[in-house]
Motif scaffolding. Sequence first.
Motif, PDB file in Angstrom:
ATOM      1  N   CYS A  41       0.935  -0.915  -0.174  1.00  0.00           N
ATOM      2  CA  CYS A  41       0.054  -0.092   0.028  1.00  0.00           C
ATOM      3  C   CYS A  41       0.953   1.382   0.038  1.00  0.00           C
ATOM      4  N   THR A  42       0.534   2.441  -0.071  1.00  0.00           N
ATOM      5  CA  THR A  42       1.198   3.576  -0.013  1.00  0.00           C
ATOM      6  C   THR A  42       1.158   3.947   1.507  1.00  0.00           C
ATOM      7  N   SER A  43       2.484   4.119   1.719  1.00  0.00           N
ATOM      8  CA  SER A  43       2.756   4.471   3.207  1.00  0.00           C
ATOM      9  C   SER A  43       2.690   5.787   3.638  1.00  0.00           C
ATOM     10  N   ILE A  44       2.209   5.964   4.897  1.00  0.00           N
ATOM     11  CA  ILE A  44       2.010   7.172   5.498  1.00  0.00           C
ATOM     12  C   ILE A  44       3.067   7.598   6.730  1.00  0.00           C
ATOM     13  N   SER A  45       2.916   8.717   7.274  1.00  0.00           N
ATOM     14  CA  SER A  45       3.589   8.990   8.295  1.00  0.00           C
ATOM     15  C   SER A  45       3.236   8.469   9.581  1.00  0.00           C
ATOM     16  N   ALA A  46       3.988   8.556  10.670  1.00  0.00           N
ATOM     17  CA  ALA A  46       3.567   7.953  11.634  1.00  0.00           C
ATOM     18  C   ALA A  46       2.817   8.821  12.756  1.00  0.00           C
ATOM     19  N   ASP A  47       2.603   9.997  12.399  1.00  0.00           N
ATOM     20  CA  ASP A  47       1.924  10.968  13.280  1.00  0.00           C
ATOM     21  C   ASP A  47       0.307  10.960  12.780  1.00  0.00           C
ATOM     22  N   LYS A  48       0.041   9.902  11.602  1.00  0.00           N
ATOM     23  CA  LYS A  48      -1.327   9.778  11.298  1.00  0.00           C
ATOM     24  C   LYS A  48      -2.088   8.508  12.084  1.00  0.00           C
ATOM     25  N   ILE A  49      -0.954   7.584  12.875  1.00  0.00           N
ATOM     26  CA  ILE A  49      -1.504   6.537  13.423  1.00  0.00           C
ATOM     27  C   ILE A  49      -1.668   6.632  14.946  1.00  0.00           C
ATOM     28  N   GLY A  50      -2.645   6.106  15.560  1.00  0.00           N
ATOM     29  CA  GLY A  50      -2.826   6.058  16.846  1.00  0.00           C
ATOM     30  C   GLY A  50      -2.768   4.846  17.405  1.00  0.00           C
ATOM     31  N   TYR A  51      -2.013   4.404  18.500  1.00  0.00           N
ATOM     32  CA  TYR A  51      -2.199   3.142  19.129  1.00  0.00           C
ATOM     33  C   TYR A  51      -2.178   3.180  20.635  1.00  0.00           C
ATOM     34  N   PHE A  52      -3.259   2.597  21.199  1.00  0.00           N
ATOM     35  CA  PHE A  52      -3.573   2.747  22.355  1.00  0.00           C
ATOM     36  C   PHE A  52      -3.738   1.339  23.054  1.00  0.00           C
ATOM     37  N   SER A  53      -3.027   1.282  24.112  1.00  0.00           N
ATOM     38  CA  SER A  53      -3.176  -0.007  25.094  1.00  0.00           C
ATOM     39  C   SER A  53      -3.323   0.235  26.256  1.00  0.00           C
ATOM     40  N   PHE A  54      -3.580  -0.791  27.216  1.00  0.00           N
ATOM     41  CA  PHE A  54      -3.932  -0.691  28.491  1.00  0.00           C
ATOM     42  C   PHE A  54      -2.907  -0.404  29.366  1.00  0.00           C
ATOM     43  N   LYS A  56       1.501   1.130  30.219  1.00  0.00           N
ATOM     44  CA  LYS A  56       2.639   1.928  29.787  1.00  0.00           C
ATOM     45  C   LYS A  56       3.634   0.969  29.085  1.00  0.00           C
ATOM     46  N   GLU A  57       3.761  -0.167  29.882  1.00  0.00           N
ATOM     47  CA  GLU A  57       4.897  -1.121  29.163  1.00  0.00           C
ATOM     48  C   GLU A  57       4.521  -1.614  27.928  1.00  0.00           C
ATOM     49  N   ALA A  58       3.265  -1.864  27.384  1.00  0.00           N
ATOM     50  CA  ALA A  58       2.569  -2.317  26.067  1.00  0.00           C
ATOM     51  C   ALA A  58       2.977  -1.169  25.170  1.00  0.00           C
ATOM     52  N   ILE A  59       2.938  -0.027  25.611  1.00  0.00           N
ATOM     53  CA  ILE A  59       3.087   1.093  24.741  1.00  0.00           C
ATOM     54  C   ILE A  59       4.592   1.263  24.504  1.00  0.00           C
ATOM     55  N   ARG A  60       5.276   1.128  25.576  1.00  0.00           N
ATOM     56  CA  ARG A  60       6.612   1.048  25.312  1.00  0.00           C
ATOM     57  C   ARG A  60       7.182   0.000  24.397  1.00  0.00           C
ATOM     58  N   VAL A  61       6.856  -1.168  24.489  1.00  0.00           N
ATOM     59  CA  VAL A  61       7.261  -2.314  23.640  1.00  0.00           C
ATOM     60  C   VAL A  61       6.933  -2.110  22.030  1.00  0.00           C
ATOM     61  N   LYS A 200      -4.811  14.828  13.373  1.00  0.00           N
ATOM     62  CA  LYS A 200      -4.170  14.243  12.404  1.00  0.00           C
ATOM     63  C   LYS A 200      -4.424  12.535  12.121  1.00  0.00           C
ATOM     64  N   ILE A 201      -4.968  11.827  13.022  1.00  0.00           N
ATOM     65  CA  ILE A 201      -5.017  10.511  13.060  1.00  0.00           C
ATOM     66  C   ILE A 201      -6.011   9.939  11.982  1.00  0.00           C
ATOM     67  N   LYS A 202      -5.171   9.345  11.385  1.00  0.00           N
ATOM     68  CA  LYS A 202      -6.076   8.658  10.179  1.00  0.00           C
ATOM     69  C   LYS A 202      -6.606   6.909  10.579  1.00  0.00           C
ATOM     70  N   TYR A 203      -5.628   6.306  11.138  1.00  0.00           N
ATOM     71  CA  TYR A 203      -5.945   5.095  11.671  1.00  0.00           C
ATOM     72  C   TYR A 203      -5.746   4.828  12.966  1.00  0.00           C
ATOM     73  N   LEU A 204      -6.723   4.378  13.711  1.00  0.00           N
ATOM     74  CA  LEU A 204      -6.659   4.169  15.065  1.00  0.00           C
ATOM     75  C   LEU A 204      -6.795   2.765  15.272  1.00  0.00           C
ATOM     76  N   PHE A 205      -5.790   2.223  16.325  1.00  0.00           N
ATOM     77  CA  PHE A 205      -5.429   0.842  16.767  1.00  0.00           C
ATOM     78  C   PHE A 205      -5.970   1.055  18.404  1.00  0.00           C
ATOM     79  N   ILE A 206      -6.961   0.081  18.754  1.00  0.00           N
ATOM     80  CA  ILE A 206      -7.095  -0.154  20.071  1.00  0.00           C
ATOM     81  C   ILE A 206      -6.701  -1.486  20.623  1.00  0.00           C
ATOM     82  N   ASP A 207      -5.732  -1.542  21.415  1.00  0.00           N
ATOM     83  CA  ASP A 207      -5.268  -3.058  21.855  1.00  0.00           C
ATOM     84  C   ASP A 207      -5.891  -3.152  23.346  1.00  0.00           C
TER      85      ASP A 207
END
Length: 541
Positions: A41-54, A56-61, A200-207
């Motif tokens: 696919c066409t790549s996008i910049s990292a600031d357009k992606i949101g990743y949220f987890s439960f 801080k350790e999961a976010i760090r990894v 800016k977020i276009k892709y949102l990932f919730i773990d």
Amino acid sequence: MTSFKVFGPPGTGKTSFLIRQIKFRLTGKLYDTSNKLEDTCTSISADKIGYFSFTKEAIRVAKQKMVEECDVDYSDLEYFRTMHSLGYEAQSFNSETLLTQEDLQACFEKAGYAHVEMTDGELNGKVEIKDPTLHLINYAKSRMMTLQEAFNKRPINEDFNDIKRKNEYIKKHCDLRGKKSFAEMIPITHKAIKNNAFKKIKYLFIDEAQDLSTRQFEFIKIMASLCDLEQLWIAGDDDQAIYSFNGADVKKFIEFKCNEKIILDQSFRVPKKGHEYLEEICHKIKFRESKIYKYRDGDEGKFNRDFYSEDITQYLTQIAQSDRSFLFTARNNYLLTSIKDDLKDNHIEYRSKDYLPPIYEFKEAVIQLKLIQANDKIPIGDYLNVLKRIEAKTKLDKNPGGIKNYGHQKEIEDRIKIEPDARIGLEEMKANMRFMKPWDQMFNLLEPVDISILKQHEKNNTLDKKPNITVDTFHGVKGSEYDNVFAYKQVTRVQEDCMNSNVDMRASDDEWRAYYVGCSRHKKSLTIIPHPNSRGCQYNI
């Protein structure tokens, strides 16, 4: 917007699946688990992606994986956060905004009550809350219900009029001083969020979505409406939803409407015999998403349904000398007291979520100092661990060793609160040190016996080796895996009350889910231990 809901049973790689999807957007290439190219696919910049987890350790990894594998910098990952962290920033909170122990103490005194001391966990929003009234108040806010509704659903041993009076005083205090509780870090109105907080977020990932509260699901809806999403990915496993007592709402996850549902159906952890037992447990859960997943290929594993705790002692030394990992786990900490005592009596080291023998903190400090001296960058928390082993010298001290600035450790402690994900490099360390010497000369706060032990570990190349035995609760080991698991099968009086018809019947589901989480940590063998003090409360599976 296209939405996806991903169900990830134990060991099926739910988080890895999400990470692959994120890397796909960043690099333009999607690889399967065998590293075979599946799509582009066409790549996008990292600031357009949101990743949220439960956690801080999961976010760090997750951040570390992005930096190492996707050619991005930590500063590019501004939306890789916990939801509370983003809510804190989106509402322009500051350190003066949140309720403190002193605030609550004052409220309770004005209301005419002696306040029970809070644990650090309560102040940090973790699950270890000592005061039942505060727990209930936060539960009501997380579930977006009235205090009366919360009390009806999760009654505590306190008169409701007293609970209501305490809550009123807390509310008055907050209104007067502009304070907010930890639960209120999650905004639930568009008005509470500053403009363009996450536009800016276009892709949102919730773990770990099974652990989200009603309030957090409402926040997801707000984010989706404010940032013009193209895709929303929400992933979890309802069978592992074990935080309902803290406000999590698994019903919201199960009933979440999406365009596509994905079930990861291959476990890479659980062997056949253990998998069969886990299926038995699942059938005890009444409110769940029906799903089928395959056990791990290869050996069938081992399963023992009736292994008694008095038989363990003779194996402890053998277990401690093994190269494999072992877990002893139960619903509550007090059920693990006997195994901890046996380990101590036999001088065998173990670890748990909130305990690690002190020597291992020293070992970590040695490792981190070596890394930073090799011009690597280490997490700011690890840097603080290094500083704690070095004596701070005042300006009046003529000894040229130590730290230039006496307050440097305090500066780092304060900085962690603002930049918990910061990393410290050699340049910053040199700016605060008069010299760089071998660790045994710099760590002048260690006892000679500890230095001797650490040198022996260094010689044997075992500095990074931790105890292979873990002793912790079902909640404490969630997300981890071990070769061999010993699970104590027993309900407590609290759990027995959950089975009472006067209490929400879904509460019994919570207990089966907790037991399921504990048993599903194993990769090789699962051993069930009927606790000797069952008091007639043991489940019959």
